[in-house]
Design an enzyme around this catalytic site. Structure first.
Site, PDB file in Angstrom:
ATOM      1  N   SER A 115      36.790  40.670  38.094  1.00  0.00           N
ATOM      2  CA  SER A 115      37.330  39.314  38.063  1.00  0.00           C
ATOM      3  C   SER A 115      38.856  39.371  38.188  1.00  0.00           C
ATOM      4  O   SER A 115      39.363  39.917  39.152  1.00  0.00           O
ATOM      5  CB  SER A 115      36.879  38.591  36.790  1.00  0.00           C
ATOM      6  OG  SER A 115      37.220  37.228  36.824  1.00  0.00           O
ATOM      7  N   GLU A 130      28.306  34.538  41.488  1.00  0.00           N
ATOM      8  CA  GLU A 130      29.379  34.738  40.516  1.00  0.00           C
ATOM      9  C   GLU A 130      29.709  33.462  39.756  1.00  0.00           C
ATOM     10  O   GLU A 130      29.983  33.491  38.559  1.00  0.00           O
ATOM     11  CB  GLU A 130      30.631  35.257  41.243  1.00  0.00           C
ATOM     12  CG  GLU A 130      31.905  35.303  40.420  1.00  0.00           C
ATOM     13  CD  GLU A 130      31.894  36.405  39.366  1.00  0.00           C
ATOM     14  OE1 GLU A 130      32.891  36.516  38.634  1.00  0.00           O
ATOM     15  OE2 GLU A 130      30.892  37.133  39.277  1.00  0.00           O
TER      16      GLU A 130
END
Length: 660
Positions: free
Chosen positions: A306, A437
């Site tokens: 991330s 995601e």
């Protein structure tokens, strides 16, 4: 935090405490000083099916820099001074920032080192002996250790004189606030639980393997994800078992986040990127000390997930990181956003200052006042820096730093420009993303809709242009309204933003925040680098997700944010997920590929039966292939036309229109 998550966390921590195997202290001599860690047997069932880890040696909470407290808050970290006493590395250090307010401290510039066996030449201690002096002080007057010389399996005993400990007690934070020239003797002074100095005798020997003698073990350095505001360098989240194996040393790093790590005024008061410079300092410490733990300082892979995936790519662009790493793994993130990075975030700094009753007339007055506020005050006001719902998705961000005399610059230009010019460290790269995601965003919205609290969708439908501009950070551009209109037409056609178009909203988040930046990165790096770029996409489903456990919902069975992090780390916090679903072969093979890449520079092992039919070709400008990771693994050709709208709406020359 939901009640369900809190209960799960407490149960996991209690269970971990109950089942904690007995640990054997291990002492290692490093250039920074003597360190005591611990080795223990791994729990049954931990590790991967094809290579179960039998033991774990952990050296936790090691300082790599002086505590950035008092006057040293908002300043670049100072390398840690060698410590005089034995450093107690048998427990985790404090978290840099925890918005739950449980364990955060500014004395947090720490790292954890995990190996599968004691380092070569270390002292293995198995018994404890104490001597009570007439004065009442309990000390150990001498220790007898057995140390194995490298390459020699014979026992060689040495006797070390142990000086009585300093009788005065010292608070580490108070010491850390002293001037730097008085902080050279700061070290962990924690003793055994009853207050006695922790010393051991009757040591066993640890033979040095031929592999360790000839060359060190490759290092995998992981920077935990935090979205620049919440530190997660906790063993119950980043448990080492899935990645740890005999031929890998795993290092996890804690660094400053939120305002303390990313405040930027665009001038000498706060140039920015302190958290990234902390990471550089950690890499410098690793290069200096890791050989003492059996590691190879010339084989370092940095990895992130991330926002920390964006960090590791920025290290490829930073002059400060040159020579400190040799391979990169970036999962679900890249710094090549549609719009350029800011050159400062003074507006957010002023918001933070106003929330803490600090002046904003000048940068120096603002920073001077913020130095006096407690860390709890920053944690308490974090949520107030958000506008509404997921807007903006990121509050604090890396910046392109100004030129300040005497100050190191981590990032000297826009990532896109540096990549396009080939001005980056060319190393083998794995980069990709999970197709679902942003599924947790979608799951949360659907749950609100099902509970008749459809506030998010209604708000987004009515304020789309402003929200899109805030998420993508193109507020103030010349084409702001036009971009908002075209994005809405592309993703939602003529339909309103509601439960029926929630999938389109999730796709917008994925493309804007993850998928398009990652593809843009892959395209740019592959065009300029002589090293291979391995591009992947993960797309499979599982019976239970982290979001489902947190919120007691059945929504989103697809692998989404944090679910795929469990592919590479044993997250005991979500042990229910791990126990409910048997770890799939897809999960296991991803971890194997990541560690094989750290060892060899190639992700697919050649001597593993599980990869007989797996081929992962490097991505090139002419042959744009990626590994599609589902229940099967096969190469697919990337459809770049899916990002045409982003290329058209965000040509790089338009960055000059952005208001900084």
């Amino acid at each position: 935090m939901s009640a369900a998550l809190l209960t799960l966390l407490l149960c996991a921590v209690a269970k971990a405490t109950e089942e904690q195997p007995s640990a054997t202290p291990v002492q290692v001599e490093t250039p920074s000083g003597s360190v005591i860690g611990s080795c223990s047997e791994a729990k049954d069932g931990q590790g991967l099916q094809d290579e179960t880890v039998s033991s774990v040696c952990a050296f936790q909470g090691l300082r790599y820099a002086q505590p950035p407290v008092g006057e040293y808050r908002f300043q670049q970290a100072v390398p840690v001074y060698p410590w005089m006493n034995v450093f107690d590395a048998t427990k985790q250090g404090p978290s840099c920032f925890d918005h739950t307010g449980t364990s955060s401290s500014e004395d947090c510039l720490r790292l954890n080192i995990y190996t599968t066996e004691p380092p070569p030449g270390s002292l293995i201690m198995s018994q404890t002996a104490y001597v009570e002096q007439p004065s009442g002080n309990i000390v150990l007057s001498q220790n007898i250790y057995a140390r194995e010389p490298p390459g020699n399996h014979a026992t060689n005993q040495h006797v070390y004189a142990q000086q009585p400990p300093n009788s005065s007690t010292t608070n580490e934070i108070a010491d850390a606030q002293k001037p730097l020239d008085n902080r050279s003797q700061i070290a962990d002074k924690e003793s055994s639980p009853d207050g006695r100095p922790r010393q051991e005798t009757h040591a066993q020997t640890h033979p040095d393997s031929d592999k360790n003698k000839n060359s060190g073990i490759p290092i995998l350095v992981y920077f935990p994800p935090d979205r620049y505001y919440s530190d997660s360098d906790r063993e119950y989240v980043e448990g080492p078992l899935n990645l740890l194996r005999p031929d890998i040393i795993l290092v996890t790093v804690s660094y400053r986040v939120q305002a303390l790590g990313f405040i930027s005024t665009g001038d000498s008061a706060a140039p920015g990127n302190l958290g990234l410079k902390d990471q550089v300092e950690a890499l410098r410490w690793i290069r200096k000390n890791i050989a003492a733990f059996g590691g190879d300082p010339n084989s370092v892979t940095i990895a992130g997930y991330s926002n920390s995936a964006r960090d590791v790519i920025l290290h490829m662009l930073s002059p400060l990181s040159k020579g400190l790493f040799h391979k990169v793994i970036a999962m679900n993130g890249a710094p090549t956003f549609p719009e350029p990075l800011p050159t400062h975030q003074r507006d957010i700094a002023e918001e933070q200052a106003e929330l803490l009753n600090c002046p904003t007339d000048t940068s120096s007055n603002m920073i001077r006042c913020l130095k006096t506020r407690a860390i709890d005050d920053f944690e308490r006001t974090l949520s107030k820096l958000k506008r509404k719902y997921y807007d903006p998705f990121l509050t604090w961000s890396p910046v392109v730093e100004p030129v300040i005399n005497g100050v190191e610059r981590f990032l000297t230009a826009q990532p896109y420009d540096l990549l396009r010019e080939g001005n980056f460290h060319q190393v083998p790269l794995i980069v990709g993303f999970t197709k679902y995601e942003c599924g947790r965003i979608l799951a949360g919205i659907i749950d609100e809709y099902n509970n008749s609290t459809d506030l998010v969708l209604s708000y987004m439908n009515e304020n789309w242009k402003r929200i899109a501009a805030s998420i993508l950070q193109y507020e103030g551009t010349e084409y702001c309204d036009e971009i908002g209109d075209q994005l809405r037409e592309y993703y939602f056609q003529e339909y309103p933003i509601n439960d029926k178009t929630a999938d389109a909203l999730a796709n917008f988040y994925l493309d804007s925040i993850v998928a398009y930046p990652v593809y843009r990165l892959v395209d740019l790096v592959s065009a300029a680098s002589c090293e291979p770029v391995y591009y992947y996409q993960i797309e499979y489903k599982q019976p239970v997700t982290v979001y489902a456990v947190q919120e007691h919902t059945a929504a989103s069975a697809a692998v989404a944010y944090q679910d795929d992090q469990m592919v590479i780390f044993y997250e005991s916090l979500y042990e229910y997920v791990l126990l409910t679903q048997a770890t799939t072969l897809s999960d296991q093979r991803v971890a194997v590929m990541w560690t094989n890449f750290a060892k060899t520079g190639e992700p697919v092992p050649q001597d593993n039966d599980s990869f007989k039919n797996v081929v992962w070709d490097a991505f090139t400008p002419l042959c744009q292939l990626y590994l599609h990771i589902t229940d099967m693994r096969h190469m697919k050709s990337h459809d770049k036309h899916g990002f045409n709208i982003w290329e058209r709406l965000f040509p790089w020359k338009r960055s000059s229109h952005r208001r900084h």
